[in-house]
Design an enzyme around this catalytic site. Structure first.
Site, short mmCIF file in Angstrom:
data_model
loop_
_atom_site.label_atom_id
_atom_site.label_comp_id
_atom_site.label_asym_id
_atom_site.label_seq_id
_atom_site.Cartn_x
_atom_site.Cartn_y
_atom_site.Cartn_z
N HIS A 34 0.84 -1.19 0.00
CA HIS A 34 0.00 0.00 0.00
C HIS A 34 0.88 1.24 0.00
O HIS A 34 2.09 1.18 0.18
CB HIS A 34 -0.91 0.03 1.24
N LYS A 38 -0.73 4.46 4.53
CA LYS A 38 -1.57 3.41 5.12
C LYS A 38 -1.23 3.25 6.60
O LYS A 38 -0.10 2.92 6.95
CB LYS A 38 -1.34 2.11 4.36
#
Length: 289
Positions: free
Chosen positions: A163, A167
């Site tokens: 990600h 995140k």
């Protein structure tokens, strides 16, 4: 019957996207937005954010939203915010008999138990998923089937998620859901078999069969001018055997991937009110009874 929706974190990236899509779709009515106390746009109309003055979507903090509910109730609250805030929101919804679409991740095991108890005792219905993408939920089903077949035949299981650098939770909620699906399929306790990263050393013991490895990568997101970069999220489950390996992966190229699933969940709750339980997206999509 009209379904009236309140969107939590309506000025956040996910909340704003969902509210905008609901307004454009016209299937549901966005009655109001909810933001944190002290947010600069409290009291303003979300319609102005979209360049429209005719939407009449006021924005409240949670306390003011609770007062409004006494006079002008909504049917469903959509919440993609933070774990501590979401627990408070569900508590209010339980008191007011409002159904919830929950997309927040990063709950502790205790918070998850608390949410389940609140829903059960209040009798409301809630859809809860770590990923509302339609393809992602098909992946959940496929991984569960693959785990039962391959995991019981000596295949090792590793899970990787990638990600953007912003995140907050690691592993991702989607990765943790995948791990739970594998452990449930094999009758394992994820608290005992989960292995989160592998530290630098030269004498690692042989990998045990009953282990699920998790690996998280975080990189990129913001352009040089400060604008958001391309959103990219990947979650992959690796089933490794002696002579072959099966990789099952989902690639998300934008937050828009979750919109159809969230819409389906809101519609589902419109038909399944006051059940006193938490539904999965697999149930919403008819992938589980």
């Amino acid at each position: 019957m009209e379904t009236r929706v309140a969107v939590c974190g309506i000025y956040g990236k996910t909340g704003a996207l969902l509210a905008k899509k609901m307004v454009e779709g016209g299937k549901f009515t966005v009655s109001c937005g909810i933001e944190r106390p002290g947010h600069p746009n409290l009291g303003a109309d979300f319609g102005r954010f979209l360049g429209r003055d005719d939407l009449h979507i006021p924005v409240f903090d949670l306390e003011a939203f609770g007062r409004m509910m006494k006079k002008d109730p909504v049917d469903v609250v959509v919440d993609f915010t933070s774990a501590p805030a979401s627990v408070l929101t569900v508590g209010l919804c339980a008191r007011e008999g409002v159904q919830v679409v929950m997309g927040t991740t990063g709950f502790t095991p205790q918070q998850q138990e608390d949410l389940a108890g609140i829903v059960r005792q209040s009798g409301i219905s809630m859809v809860m998923s770590s990923n509302y993408g339609i393809a992602a939920n098909v992946m959940f089903k496929v991984v569960s089937v693959a785990a039962k077949v391959l995991g019981n035949r000596g295949f090792d299981v590793e899970i990787m998620d990638y990600h953007t650098r912003t995140k907050p939770d690691s592993p991702s909620g989607t990765a943790m859901t995948l791990g739970r699906l594998v452990s449930d399929a094999l009758g394992w306790d994820l608290r005992k078999v989960g292995k989160y990263g592998r530290e630098l050393r030269n004498d690692h013991p042989v990998r045990p069969r009953e282990e699920i490895g998790f690996h998280s990568l975080r990189s990129g997101c913001v352009e040089n001018d400060g604008s958001p970069g391309i959103y990219l999220a990947e979650n992959t489950v690796y089933f490794g055997g002696a002579w072959d390996r099966l990789d099952i992966a989902i690639h998300d190229f934008g937050m828009e991937a979750i919109v159809p699933g969230v819409m389906a969940a809101v519609g589902f709750l419109g038909q399944n009110r006051a059940k006193g339980r938490i539904f999965s997206m697999l149930e919403v999509l008819g992938l589980e009874p």
